[in-house]
Motif scaffolding. Structure first.
Motif, PDB file in Angstrom:
ATOM      1  N   ILE A   9     -11.585  28.665   8.366  1.00 13.72           N
ATOM      2  CA  ILE A   9     -10.473  29.550   8.742  1.00 13.72           C
ATOM      3  C   ILE A   9      -9.581  28.885   9.782  1.00 13.72           C
ATOM      4  O   ILE A   9      -8.364  29.059   9.760  1.00 13.72           O
ATOM      5  N   LYS A  13      -5.567  28.196   9.665  1.00 10.27           N
ATOM      6  CA  LYS A  13      -4.723  28.593  10.792  1.00 10.27           C
ATOM      7  C   LYS A  13      -3.931  27.394  11.317  1.00 10.27           C
ATOM      8  O   LYS A  13      -2.729  27.495  11.554  1.00 10.27           O
ATOM      9  N   ALA A  28      -5.597  37.784  13.338  1.00 11.10           N
ATOM     10  CA  ALA A  28      -6.352  37.844  12.085  1.00 11.10           C
ATOM     11  C   ALA A  28      -5.728  38.808  11.079  1.00 11.10           C
ATOM     12  O   ALA A  28      -5.832  38.607   9.872  1.00 11.10           O
ATOM     13  N   SER A  54     -12.666  26.489   0.949  1.00 13.02           N
ATOM     14  CA  SER A  54     -13.682  27.460   0.542  1.00 13.02           C
ATOM     15  C   SER A  54     -14.611  26.928  -0.539  1.00 13.02           C
ATOM     16  O   SER A  54     -15.715  27.432  -0.706  1.00 13.02           O
ATOM     17  N   LEU A  71      -5.298  36.359   7.600  1.00 12.88           N
ATOM     18  CA  LEU A  71      -6.465  35.498   7.830  1.00 12.88           C
ATOM     19  C   LEU A  71      -7.758  36.280   7.622  1.00 12.88           C
ATOM     20  O   LEU A  71      -8.725  35.742   7.067  1.00 12.88           O
ATOM     21  N   SER A  72      -7.786  37.546   8.010  1.00  9.03           N
ATOM     22  CA  SER A  72      -9.004  38.338   7.814  1.00  9.03           C
ATOM     23  C   SER A  72      -9.274  38.569   6.328  1.00  9.03           C
ATOM     24  O   SER A  72     -10.430  38.545   5.903  1.00  9.03           O
ATOM     25  N   GLN A  75     -10.684  35.344   4.994  1.00  7.12           N
ATOM     26  CA  GLN A  75     -12.073  35.243   5.451  1.00  7.12           C
ATOM     27  C   GLN A  75     -12.981  36.095   4.572  1.00  7.12           C
ATOM     28  O   GLN A  75     -14.035  35.639   4.113  1.00  7.12           O
TER      29      GLN A  75
END
Length: 81
Positions: A9, A13, A28, A54, A71-72, A75
């Motif tokens: 992550i 970013k 996030a 990933s 971003l969350s 994730q």
């Protein structure tokens, strides 16, 4: 900016922040698309990076944009163990 032992992550970013030097942080839950942090020109490269970090092959034809909007969400959908 070092990329030696960064988490997946954080690699994502860092990629976004490198394209927006006026930014130093991303929340996030910040909408990456609505806030033009990822635009149509960089979207394919962005999805490729998510796939690369990933280890999951992402089919652009079936990708739900909501899965890469924050971003969350990235994730949750691609980096959860």
């Amino acid at each position: 900016m070092t990329q030696q032992t960064t988490t997946p992550i954080n690699r994502i970013k860092e990629w976004i922040l490198a394209k927006h030097e006026d930014r130093v942080e991303l929340a996030a839950d910040e909408d990456l698309i609505d806030n033009r942090l990822v635009d149509s020109l960089s979207f394919v490269e962005f999805v490729f990076l998510i796939s690369e970090v990933s280890g999951i092959e992402i089919d652009m034809d079936t990708l739900d944009i909501g899965e890469v909007r924050t971003l969350s969400a990235i994730q949750k959908h691609f980096l959860a163990a």
